[in-house]
Write a protein that holds these residues in place. Structure first.
Motif, mmCIF file in Angstrom:
data_model
loop_
_atom_site.group_PDB
_atom_site.id
_atom_site.type_symbol
_atom_site.label_atom_id
_atom_site.label_comp_id
_atom_site.label_asym_id
_atom_site.label_seq_id
_atom_site.Cartn_x
_atom_site.Cartn_y
_atom_site.Cartn_z
ATOM 1 N N SER A 43 0.808 -1.223 0.000
ATOM 2 C CA SER A 43 0.000 0.000 0.000
ATOM 3 C C SER A 43 0.838 1.267 0.000
ATOM 4 N N CYS A 48 -2.985 5.048 -2.421
ATOM 5 C CA CYS A 48 -3.636 3.757 -2.199
ATOM 6 C C CYS A 48 -5.019 3.947 -1.605
ATOM 7 N N TYR A 50 -7.386 1.642 0.444
ATOM 8 C CA TYR A 50 -7.317 0.406 1.218
ATOM 9 C C TYR A 50 -8.721 0.096 1.734
ATOM 10 N N THR A 85 -2.352 6.835 1.849
ATOM 11 C CA THR A 85 -3.254 5.699 1.908
ATOM 12 C C THR A 85 -4.554 6.121 2.572
ATOM 13 N N ALA A 110 -2.381 4.249 -9.132
ATOM 14 C CA ALA A 110 -2.548 4.014 -7.696
ATOM 15 C C ALA A 110 -2.739 2.527 -7.412
ATOM 16 N N THR A 111 -2.780 2.207 -6.123
ATOM 17 C CA THR A 111 -2.974 0.834 -5.672
ATOM 18 C C THR A 111 -4.314 0.710 -4.965
ATOM 19 N N VAL A 113 -6.249 -1.925 -2.467
ATOM 20 C CA VAL A 113 -6.100 -3.108 -1.619
ATOM 21 C C VAL A 113 -7.475 -3.557 -1.147
#
Length: 217
Positions: A43, A48, A50, A85, A110-111, A113
Motif C-alpha cells: 500500500s 492507495c 485500502y 493511503t 494508484a494501488t 487493496v
C-alpha cells in the motif's frame, strides 16, 4: 507496459522493477501468518485506496502507522512511503459495490487493496466472476494495481475463480516447527512476467526482509 514497485525491494529486484501496471494480484496466506505486513508494504509506494472488509478502519490505520514508524531500507526489506493511503470500511453485508466504486475512482497509477476477499467470494459465482472482470477493467484503465488479500481456510469454489482471473498469485506458506517459524513466498503465476523458479524465504517480524538463514535438514 509500465512496471510499478511493490514496496518490497527484494520482490522488485526479482521482477525487474515491480509488477506490470494494470495487474490484479492475489496474496494467499494463512490467517495466523504475518501476511498483513506484506499487504501493508504493497500500500505504500503510491496513492492507495485500502478497503477493509473485516477489520475496522481504525485497526488498519493503526497498523499502517506502526509500519510507517519502522520505514526505511532494511537490506532487502522495506522502502520509504511515497504515497497517501486512504482506509475505508466496506458494507459488511454486500461489499462488492463498494469495491467497484473505489476501483472506478482509482487515481492514475494508484494501488487498490482489498483486505480480505472472503466476504466477496461469498457471492454467487456469476456475480463474483463479473465483479472480478470489472475490477480488472478499472485497474487496467487507471494503470494501477489491485492487491487482493486471500486467506486460506474453508474457501468455496469462488477461490478458484479468484486465482484464475488474477494476473499474479503470491502464495505465502508458513511452516511452524519446534524451533522456528519459516515463511516461504511462492509465485506460481505471473501473467506478463516470469514467475519465480524457487520459493523466496522471507523474515516476517515487524518488517519484511529476506531470511538468509540456512535450512538444515
Amino acid at each position: 507496459m509500465e512496471t510499478l514497485p511493490t514496496g518490497i525491494s527484494v520482490l522488485d529486484r526479482e521482477f525487474g522493477g515491480g509488477l506490470p501496471s494494470g495487474s490484479l494480484v492475489v496474496l494467499k496466506a494463512d490467517p495466523a501468518s504475518q501476511s498483513e505486513l506484506i499487504v501493508d508494504r504493497f500500500s505504500r509506494p503510491r496513492e492507495c485506496r485500502y478497503l477493509t472488509t473485516v477489520r475496522s478502519a481504525d485497526a488498519v490505520e493503526a497498523s499502517l502507522v506502526l509500519d510507517e514508524e519502522r520505514e526505511g531500507d532494511n537490506g532487502d526489506g522495506t522502502e520509504g512511503d511515497d504515497g497517501d493511503t486512504v482506509v475505508e470500511e466496506t458494507d459488511r453485508e454486500d461489499p462488492i459495490d463498494d469495491v467497484l466504486a473505489a476501483a472506478a475512482d482509482l487515481p492514475e497509477r494508484a494501488t487498490l487493496v482489498v483486505d480480505s476477499v472472503e466476504p466477496l467470494e461469498a457471492a454467487d459465482r456469476s456475480r463474483y466472476g463479473s465483479f472480478l472482470t470489472d475490477l480488472r477493467g478499472h485497474v487496467a484503465e487507471s494503470g494501477g494495481i489491485a492487491v487482493i488479500h486471500a486467506l486460506k481456510g474453508e474457501n468455496g469454489q469462488n477461490r478458484t475463480v479468484t486465482e484464475q482471473i488474477a494476473d499474479v498469485v503470491f502464495d505465502l506458506r508458513t511452516t511452524v516447527t519446534g524451533t522456528e517459524i519459516v515463511n516461504r513466498l511462492i509465485v506460481p503465476k505471473f501473467r506478463g512476467g516470469a514467475a519465480l523458479e524457487e520459493p523466496l524465504k522471507l523474515k516476517l517480524t515487524d518488517t519484511v526482509s529476506v531470511d538468509t538463514s540456512r535450512d538444515i535438514a
